[in-house]
Design a protein around this motif. Structure first.
Motif, PDB file in Angstrom:
ATOM      1  N   ALA A   1       7.484  46.685  17.859  1.00 46.01           N
ATOM      2  CA  ALA A   1       7.530  45.694  18.963  1.00 46.01           C
ATOM      3  C   ALA A   1       7.900  46.205  20.199  1.00 46.01           C
ATOM      4  O   ALA A   1       7.127  45.816  21.319  1.00 46.01           O
ATOM      5  N   ALA A   2       8.967  46.682  20.361  1.00 42.92           N
ATOM      6  CA  ALA A   2       9.747  47.365  21.673  1.00 42.92           C
ATOM      7  C   ALA A   2       8.712  48.330  22.371  1.00 42.92           C
ATOM      8  O   ALA A   2       8.879  48.686  23.368  1.00 42.92           O
ATOM      9  N   LEU A   3       7.909  48.869  21.531  1.00 38.54           N
ATOM     10  CA  LEU A   3       6.925  50.262  22.018  1.00 38.54           C
ATOM     11  C   LEU A   3       5.497  49.730  22.182  1.00 38.54           C
ATOM     12  O   LEU A   3       4.656  50.542  22.636  1.00 38.54           O
ATOM     13  N   VAL A   4       5.214  48.263  22.245  1.00 37.46           N
ATOM     14  CA  VAL A   4       4.023  47.886  22.773  1.00 37.46           C
ATOM     15  C   VAL A   4       3.916  46.707  23.806  1.00 37.46           C
ATOM     16  O   VAL A   4       5.188  46.235  24.014  1.00 37.46           O
TER      17      VAL A   4
ATOM     18  N   VAL B   1      -2.565  54.021  25.566  1.00 39.11           N
ATOM     19  CA  VAL B   1      -1.204  53.832  26.172  1.00 39.11           C
ATOM     20  C   VAL B   1      -1.267  53.448  27.610  1.00 39.11           C
ATOM     21  O   VAL B   1      -1.898  54.344  28.331  1.00 39.11           O
ATOM     22  N   ARG B   2      -0.699  52.425  27.953  1.00 37.22           N
ATOM     23  CA  ARG B   2      -0.291  51.904  29.338  1.00 37.22           C
ATOM     24  C   ARG B   2       1.001  51.779  29.742  1.00 37.22           C
ATOM     25  O   ARG B   2       1.714  51.077  29.234  1.00 37.22           O
ATOM     26  N   ASP B   3       1.210  52.082  30.855  1.00 38.61           N
ATOM     27  CA  ASP B   3       2.759  52.182  31.471  1.00 38.61           C
ATOM     28  C   ASP B   3       3.745  52.403  30.410  1.00 38.61           C
ATOM     29  O   ASP B   3       4.770  51.826  30.374  1.00 38.61           O
ATOM     30  N   GLY B   4       3.405  53.420  29.513  1.00 36.66           N
ATOM     31  CA  GLY B   4       4.630  53.936  28.745  1.00 36.66           C
ATOM     32  C   GLY B   4       4.523  53.142  27.292  1.00 36.66           C
ATOM     33  O   GLY B   4       5.605  53.284  26.660  1.00 36.66           O
ATOM     34  N   LEU B   5       3.701  52.187  27.150  1.00 35.96           N
ATOM     35  CA  LEU B   5       3.759  51.161  26.085  1.00 35.96           C
ATOM     36  C   LEU B   5       2.169  51.180  25.331  1.00 35.96           C
ATOM     37  O   LEU B   5       1.326  51.420  26.151  1.00 35.96           O
ATOM     38  N   VAL B   6       2.181  50.937  24.091  1.00 25.76           N
ATOM     39  CA  VAL B   6       0.778  50.894  23.391  1.00 25.76           C
ATOM     40  C   VAL B   6       0.306  49.675  23.968  1.00 25.76           C
ATOM     41  O   VAL B   6       0.801  48.561  23.602  1.00 25.76           O
ATOM     42  N   LYS B   7      -0.687  49.524  24.547  1.00 24.25           N
ATOM     43  CA  LYS B   7      -1.683  48.489  24.720  1.00 24.25           C
ATOM     44  C   LYS B   7      -2.671  47.958  23.873  1.00 24.25           C
ATOM     45  O   LYS B   7      -2.595  46.818  23.659  1.00 24.25           O
ATOM     46  N   ARG B   8      -3.348  48.840  23.041  1.00 23.60           N
ATOM     47  CA  ARG B   8      -4.514  48.510  22.135  1.00 23.60           C
ATOM     48  C   ARG B   8      -4.173  49.518  21.108  1.00 23.60           C
ATOM     49  O   ARG B   8      -4.305  50.687  21.474  1.00 23.60           O
TER      50      ARG B   8
END
Length: 167
Positions: free
Chosen positions: A66-69, A146-153
């Protein structure tokens, strides 16, 4: 003789400086090289986030996943022309994964054959686990944005059962 050696060294040093100077990025070519390096760094960073998410999956750690999205993360399943939304948001992912790990205790994932285009990381994922009839494996195509260092979709395509002999 000593003077000549100094002269030869200065010629060599001058040649090296000329060579190195010719390799330094300048003008349009320099901008191109800088843009390529930035794209490569961005691609490496995107792949790093995806690998970290898979590592968290393999550790059965929904909190880390969860912290990676992104907060408004979306998990989508694609089947032909139909796209279904399986999870929206960090909390939904966390709850979904906690339930999944409770029911499939030894599941593990391996990323194979990656390709990166812009902010999209596409790959074949092989997942294996122990079922009632023994060890099982399936593979699916996944695409992570991946957007802004996190998985978006995330988009996943239908899984295909793998035998021990399957590539």
């Amino acid at each position: 003789m000593l003077i000549r050696k100094r002269k030869d060294w200065s010629l060599i040093a001058g040649g090296v400086a000329l060579l190195l100077g010719g390799c330094a990025p300048r003008g349009e070519r320099g901008r191109e090289l800088t843009e390529v390096a930035a794209r490569d760094a961005s691609a490496d960073a995107a792949l790093g986030v995806v690998r970290a998410l898979v590592e968290a999956f393999n550790r059965h750690d929904p909190e880390r996943m969860a912290a990676l999205v992104h907060e408004d993360f979306e998990y989508l399943s694609v089947d032909g022309s139909k796209v279904s939304v399986d999870a929206v948001g960090r909390e939904a992912l966390k709850q979904s994964m906690a339930g999944y790990f409770a029911s499939v205790r030894d599941v593990e994932s391996v990323i194979e054959h990656t390709t990166i285009t812009g902010s999209y990381v596409a790959f074949r994922e092989r997942v294996s686990w122990t079922g009632k009839s023994g060890r099982r494996s399936q593979a699916a195509l996944g695409v992570y944005e991946v957007r802004d260092g996190l998985v978006k979709r995330v988009w996943y395509y239908p899984a295909v059962e793998q035998s021990k002999a399957s590539p």
